[in-house]
Design an enzyme around this catalytic site. Structure first.
Site, short mmCIF file in Angstrom:
data_model
loop_
_atom_site.label_atom_id
_atom_site.label_comp_id
_atom_site.label_asym_id
_atom_site.label_seq_id
_atom_site.Cartn_x
_atom_site.Cartn_y
_atom_site.Cartn_z
N GLY A 13 34.63 40.00 53.55
CA GLY A 13 33.60 40.31 52.58
C GLY A 13 34.03 39.81 51.21
O GLY A 13 34.97 40.34 50.63
N SER A 15 33.10 39.20 47.37
CA SER A 15 32.19 39.64 46.32
C SER A 15 32.15 38.70 45.13
O SER A 15 31.34 38.87 44.22
CB SER A 15 32.60 41.03 45.83
OG SER A 15 33.88 40.96 45.21
N GLY A 17 34.95 38.42 43.35
CA GLY A 17 36.02 38.95 42.52
C GLY A 17 37.40 38.51 42.98
O GLY A 17 37.55 37.85 44.01
N VAL A 18 38.40 38.89 42.22
CA VAL A 18 39.78 38.47 42.50
C VAL A 18 40.30 39.09 43.79
O VAL A 18 40.95 38.41 44.61
CB VAL A 18 40.70 38.84 41.32
CG1 VAL A 18 42.15 38.49 41.65
CG2 VAL A 18 40.27 38.13 40.06
N ASP A 19 40.04 40.37 44.00
CA ASP A 19 40.64 41.08 45.14
C ASP A 19 40.18 40.52 46.48
O ASP A 19 41.00 40.25 47.37
CB ASP A 19 40.31 42.57 45.05
CG ASP A 19 40.87 43.22 43.80
OD1 ASP A 19 41.90 42.74 43.30
OD2 ASP A 19 40.27 44.19 43.31
N CYS A 102 28.02 53.35 50.62
CA CYS A 102 28.00 51.89 50.77
C CYS A 102 29.04 51.44 51.79
O CYS A 102 28.77 50.60 52.65
CB CYS A 102 28.24 51.22 49.42
SG CYS A 102 28.37 49.42 49.52
N GLY A 126 38.52 43.60 50.20
CA GLY A 126 39.51 43.62 49.14
C GLY A 126 39.87 45.01 48.67
O GLY A 126 40.34 45.18 47.54
N CYS A 198 27.87 49.06 42.00
CA CYS A 198 27.60 47.63 42.08
C CYS A 198 26.15 47.28 41.81
O CYS A 198 25.86 46.30 41.11
CB CYS A 198 28.03 47.10 43.44
SG CYS A 198 27.32 47.96 44.86
#
Length: 360
Positions: A13, A15, A17-19, A102, A126, A198
Site C-alpha cells: 500500500g 500512499s 509518503g516516505v514510510d 480504516c 508503512g 486522511c
C-alpha cells in the site's frame, strides 16, 4: 531484512509518503516480487482534494524502484464503512476512531482481499508495528520507534490478517527510514509526514461534521448546573476536551475547563476546572468493552496487562475480567482521565499487542 531464495508476491500500500515508499524499497531489496498499490479513498467535495498529488508521488516512487504500480479505488467502500460509521457514532454521542476503522475495513479488509484475489502472497504497509512469527502464531508488537509506534490503530487484526501482512519498517526508527529514502534517491525522501485523518485534509473535524449532522448551539454548565457558556452542539464534543466551547462567565484566575458530561437530549455539556477534573469523581478506573478482538487468543484473566485508551498515551497497568454474558471489562490500577465512549482501549503484554475493544 534477509534476502529470500524465491520471490513471494507482495502488494504494498503506497500512499506517496516516505514510510510506505521505504517499505516497498526494503521488500524489493529483500527479493520479493513487489507491486505498489495506491488506495484511493473518499474525500469530501468541499475539502482539499489531495489524492491526485499523493498518487502522483506514489507513481514516481514506483518508477524509481522499477516496480508495477496499480490503483485500487475503494472510495465508495471508504465512505460507507469509515466515514458513515464515524458520522453515525457522533450522532449517538460517541467519539469514534476512524483510523482504526480504516485499517479494519479498508487496508486489512478490502485491500487484503483484493490483493489475495489477484495472486499476492502478502500485503505490506508503512505502519510502525512488527509482525513477529513464532511456531505457534503471528504476534503483533509495537514498532521500535516509540514516537511513531502505530500498534494502537491495529488492534482489530487477527491471525488471518497477520498471516498475509508485512510491516517492513517496524524495526526501524523514523530517522533511519528517511536516511534510507535519501540513500536510494527516492523522490519523496524529504516529504513531510501527513497529519490528521486522511480524508479530511485541512478541514476541521467539527466543521466537517456540521455538514452531515444537524446541530444547535446550547448551554455550557458548571458542576452545579449553572450556565457559564455556550457551545456549537453537544454531539460535536468529546469527554475530556478543553477547546471549542465558549465560557461567558470567567474569573481572572480560571484554569482550563474540561468536558465531563454531555446530555444529547437537552443539548448541554458540563465542564469543570482542571484541578477538579483530575480528581477521582471524574477519573474512572473500570470500563466495559464492545467489539472485542484478540489477535491470538483470549487473555489470561489472572494476569496483569497494560492498556492505552488513546494514541501515544503511556501504557497503564490493568486487569481484564469477563462477565457472565461474555462482555469484557478493563480495570486500571490508577484512575484514568478522559475515557471516552467510542474510543479504542488497546491491551498489551510487554511490547505485544494482544487486542482490544471499543469503550462502551
Amino acid at each position: 531484512m534477509k534476502s529470500i531464495s524465491k520471490k513471494p508476491k507482495v502488494f504494498v500500500g503506497m500512499s506517496g509518503g516516505v514510510d510506505s515508499s521505504v517499505s516497498a524499497l526494503l521488500l524489493k531489496l529483500a527479493g520479493y516480487d513487489v507491486t505498489g498499490v495506491f488506495i484511493k479513498v473518499w474525500q469530501p467535495e468541499n475539502g482539499e482534494c489531495t489524492w491526485k498529488d499523493e498518487r502522483r508521488d506514489a507513481m514516481r516512487v514506483a518508477a524509481a524502484l522499477d516496480i508495477t504500480f496499480l490503483t485500487f479505488d475503494f472510495a465508495e467502500r471508504y465512505k460507507k464503512d469509515v466515514v458513515d460509521y464515524m458520522i453515525n457514532e457522533y450522532k449517538l454521542g460517541r467519539t469514534p476512531n476512524p483510523d482504526v476503522m480504516c485499517n479494519r475495513q479498508i487496508k486489512f479488509g478490502s485491500f487484503l482481499d483484493e490483493a489475495l484475489k489477484q495472486g499476492a502472497d502478502f500485503i505490506a504497509t508503512g505502519h510502525y508495528a512488527q509482525n513477529i512469527v513464532t511456531l505457534e502464531a503471528s504476534e503483533m508488537h509495537e514498532g521500535k520507534d516509540p514516537n511513531k509506534d502505530q500498534s494502537y490503530f491495529l488492534w482489530t487484526l487477527n491471525q488471518k490478517d497477520l498471516k498475509h501482512t508485512l510491516f517492513p519498517i517496524g524495526h526501524l526508527l523514523k530517522p533511519e527510514v528517511r536516511k534510507l529514502a535519501e540513500k536510494y534517491k527516492l523522490p519523496v525522501f524529504d516529504k513531510k509526514d501527513s497529519q490528521g485523518i486522511c480524508f479530511l485534509g485541512h478541514v476541521d473535524m467539527k466543521e466537517f461534521l456540521k455538514e452531515y449532522i444537524q446541530t444547535e448551539k446550547g448551554a455550557v454548565l458548571d458542576a452545579h448546573g449553572a450556565i457559564i457558556g455556550e457551545h456549537d452542539g453537544s454531539l460535536l464534543y468529546t469527554i475530556g476536551e478543553r477547546h471549542g466551547f465558549r465560557l461567558t462567565i470567567t474569573r481572572p484566575d480560571d484554569t482550563p475547563h474540561y468536558i465531563v458530561a454531555k446530555d444529547l437530549e437537552k443539548n448541554i455539556i458540563t465542564v469543570v476546572p482542571q484541578d477538579i477534573f483530575k480528581k477521582g469523581d471524574y477519573m474512572p478506573k473500570t470500563v466495559e468493552l464492545t467489539s472485542v478482538n484478540w489477535t491470538i487468543t483470549e487473555p489470561d484473566l489472572t494476569k496483569s496487562y497494560e492498556a492505552r485508551s488513546r494514541y501515544r498515551q503511556q501504557k497503564q497497568t490493568c486487569r481484564i475480567s469477563k462477565g457472565n454474558s461474555g462482555q469484557y471489562s478493563v480495570s486500571f490500577d490508577q484512575p484514568q482521565t478522559a475515557l471516552t465512549p467510542g474510543q479504542s482501549i488497546v491491551i498489551y503484554s510487554g511490547s505485544k499487542c494482544i487486542g482490544g475493544g471499543i469503550l462502551s
